[in-house]
Write a protein that holds these residues in place. Structure first.
Motif, PDB file in Angstrom:
ATOM      1  N   GLU A  48       0.849  -1.180   0.000  1.00 43.13           N
ATOM      2  CA  GLU A  48       0.000   0.000   0.000  1.00 43.13           C
ATOM      3  C   GLU A  48       0.890   1.237   0.000  1.00 43.13           C
ATOM      4  O   GLU A  48       1.875   1.297   0.731  1.00 43.13           O
ATOM      5  N   GLU A  49       0.533   2.213  -0.818  1.00 45.93           N
ATOM      6  CA  GLU A  49       1.302   3.456  -0.888  1.00 45.93           C
ATOM      7  C   GLU A  49       0.746   4.446   0.130  1.00 45.93           C
ATOM      8  O   GLU A  49      -0.442   4.733   0.142  1.00 45.93           O
ATOM      9  N   LYS A  50       1.615   4.945   1.023  1.00 46.19           N
ATOM     10  CA  LYS A  50       1.211   5.884   2.075  1.00 46.19           C
ATOM     11  C   LYS A  50       2.047   7.154   1.963  1.00 46.19           C
ATOM     12  O   LYS A  50       3.234   7.086   1.679  1.00 46.19           O
ATOM     13  N   THR A  76       6.080   9.652  -0.880  1.00 46.76           N
ATOM     14  CA  THR A  76       5.290   8.531  -0.398  1.00 46.76           C
ATOM     15  C   THR A  76       6.217   7.374  -0.051  1.00 46.76           C
ATOM     16  O   THR A  76       7.382   7.348  -0.445  1.00 46.76           O
TER      17      THR A  76
END
Length: 81
Positions: A48-50, A76
């Motif tokens: 997941e990209e945060k 990110t």
């Protein structure tokens, strides 16, 4: 296993067999404008990209703005879950 056009009992039975043996299972169907999809992937990993959170400044700045962490929109990080 991908399954369509089956009764609910068949879907549940086949999913239980797949789940027990570590096999990924997908089922779904469409009825005119309505439909459904179900996936039992068991244990799986995804990324997941945060957005990165900037650390608060330790300078002489004072007040709530200085203490609040700021988001860097351009930076990110990828998080494995």
């Amino acid at each position: 296993v991908c399954l369509t056009c089956c009764s609910k009992d068949s879907m549940v039975r086949i999913n239980q067999i797949c789940h027990k043996n570590g096999i990924k299972f997908f089922t779904g169907d469409v009825f005119g404008y309505h439909g459904f999809m179900f996936a039992d992937l068991g244990q799986h990993e995804f990324v997941e990209e945060k957005p990165k959170v900037a650390k608060a400044s330790t300078g002489l700045e004072d007040g709530p703005e200085a203490k609040r962490a700021r988001l860097e929109a351009a930076e990110t990080t990828m998080v494995k879950k």
